[in-house]
Design a protein around this motif. Structure first.
Motif: not given
Length: 220
Positions: A17, A49, A99, A101, A134
């Motif tokens: 992401d 993402g 995730s 990031a 998010h």
């Protein structure tokens, strides 16, 4: 653990992401999102993402997410940095996913992009109401930018540009911290920063008197 048991053991998915950010004095600090085409949360704005391909490097996955989900091509990405890992069994309703990031400082549009158009949203101090986790990823990315400003020269240069006036540095500080910097402290920090050189802006033809504002360039 036997080979069969190991093969049957559930493995979490690896997602990438990206928090695309941009800054100008006129528009302030903004974050880009992309509209989701599929469930879950179809039609909602979310961070761009993708799931990491088996042979793909993390940074390449981040660039792919920007290109295919937000229409941000490689020529528009001024700086890319990893923020960290986000986990938890409930962060994605489809499956367990971790995730990785990234923060991407984005400049002008790149015609080589092949995704949709990003939606740029100003940061007004609160969450953006994004799905998954998010909003937490955005908070972590901005906290990283806040703490690394000036110490991380490539990132700061990507945000402010190759040449910038003192007023732009003040505006960026205000956008990140919520309060204006002390003018004396800011000027002192700029003068003593070994990565910066002071220049003088070219006078305009407006006919206004006074000294041209100071500008700053990055040393090599």
């Amino acid at each position: 653990m036997t080979d069969a048991a190991s093969a049957a053991r559930d493995q979490p998915l690896i997602a990438i992401d990206v928090v695309p950010v941009s800054f100008t004095v006129a528009e302030g600090l903004r974050v880009a999102t992309a509209r989701r085409a599929y469930e879950p949360y179809a039609g909602r704005e979310a961070l761009p993402g993708v799931l990491l391909d088996a042979a793909e490097r993390l940074a390449d996955g981040a660039r792919r997410a920007l290109r295919t989900k937000a229409g941000i091509g490689p020529g528009a990405v001024r700086h890319l940095a990893q923020v960290g890992a986000f986990d938890g069994p409930s962060r994605d309703p489809r499956d367990t996913a971790i995730s990785i990031a990234f923060t991407a400082v984005v400049g002008a549009a790149d015609p080589r992009a092949d995704g949709g158009s990003p939606v740029w949203q100003p940061l007004a101090g609160g969450d953006l109401g994004l799905p998954f986790d998010h909003d937490a990823i955005v908070r972590a990315a901005l906290d990283q930018v806040r703490t690394r400003l000036w110490r991380d020269v490539p990132m700061t240069r990507a945000l402010l540009g190759d040449v910038f006036p003192t007023s732009a540095a003040a505006a960026l500080h205000t956008a990140l911290h919520g309060t204006a910097p002390d003018a004396g402290n800011l000027n002192r920090a700029l003068r003593t920063n070994p990565a910066l050189e002071r220049t003088v802006a070219v006078p305009t033809s407006t006919g206004r008197g006074g000294r041209p504002p100071a500008t700053w360039t990055w040393t090599d």
